[in-house]
Design a protein around this motif. Structure first.
Motif: not given
Length: 280
Positions: A181, A146-148, A179, A173, A134-136, A175, A150, A141
């Motif tokens: 941040r 996950v990549w945030e 990854s 989404l 899941q994102t967020g 992943f 996108f 994540s």
């Protein structure tokens, strides 16, 4: 299976690495030429020139896999600084730990309904999260790849350590086995950690049906880096079995890496390790 978290130069990653990888997906020679214009590190320049010498028009499939893996490793996982072009300033220590345990701890902090006290349910939740993360969910994540925000490219096509990844533009989404941040995101995590850790302790107090938790202050001090070691457990997490002290210790180590990255205004990159080989 291990996960590695490492602090990286935020602006280098955003201004040099992301544009390079984005262009390389469709125009690898052009991306390499552009990257050469900003690099001062001689070994990285040499790898770029090696790739250019045999590259054909097109994307990553035109590049020599081993040389590409070497270049990406330097760009993504080394510590860079700005000088006469971007230069590597040497290795930097990061966090390395068991991937499943790191995800378990991150979900304990980030997901209010994660069933941490039930081993079977918790494992099922982690397995599902790895397959479709899941994102967020902050640190959880990131640990799941996950990549945030996108990304403009499928990160699992840049490289992969175990073949896990997904790229779903309509759902926003993406992943992969790795990854990152941004520094601003990491600073936000650091700012919200006290509230999330308090929430976790409140869950434990409710689960144990206790009017108070004797070790609350000492635990929060350890997780915040204000105590040299975690407290011995009399009650808190005592229902989680013999591994509870280890979880508390490891969570303090992870929080420490987030705290250090936030203090130094660096980004964080994650990588799930499986052996020593990278599959392109």
């Amino acid at each position: 299976m291990e996960i590695v978290l490492r602090a990286i130069h935020d602006r280098f990653f955003e201004e040099a690495v992301i544009p390079f990888l984005t262009r390389a997906m469709g125009d690898a020679p052009g991306a390499l030429e552009e990257l050469l214009g900003v690099l001062g590190d001689e070994q990285s320049r040499f790898l770029c020139e090696q790739l250019l010498s045999s590259a054909s028009p097109g994307g990553l499939s035109t590049l020599a896999p081993e040389t590409w893996a070497d270049l990406v490793d330097r760009l993504v996982f080394q510590q860079w600084r700005e000088g006469a072009g971007w230069e590597i300033e040497g290795h930097r220590a990061g966090y390395a730990g068991d991937w499943d345990e790191a995800l378990h701890l991150a979900l304990m902090v980030e997901q209010p309904d994660y069933p941490y006290a039930n081993a079977r349910e918790a494992r099922a939740a982690r397995d599902a999260f790895r397959l479709r993360p899941q994102t967020g969910l902050g640190l959880a994540s990131l640990v799941a790849g996950v990549w945030e925000p996108f990304p403009p490219f499928p990160p699992d096509q840049i490289f992969s350590t175990q073949g896990r990844g997904g790229y779903f533009p309509k759902q926003g989404l993406a992943f992969a086995d790795w990854s990152w941040r941004s520094a601003s995101a990491v600073a936000g995590w650091h700012g919200s950690l006290p509230v999330k850790l308090e929430r976790l302790l409140a869950r434990e107090q409710e689960r144990l049906k206790m009017p108070s938790l004797p070790e609350r202050t000492e635990l929060l001090a350890w997780w915040a880096g204000k105590a040299p070691q975690p407290p011995p457990l009399a009650v808190v997490f005592s229902g989680l079995g013999p591994r509870a002290p280890g979880w508390i210790q490891e969570l303090g180590v992870i929080c420490g890496h987030v705290r250090e990255a936030a203090r130094e205004r660096t980004a964080l990159v994650s990588l799930v390790m499986k052996g020593v080989e990278v599959r392109i």
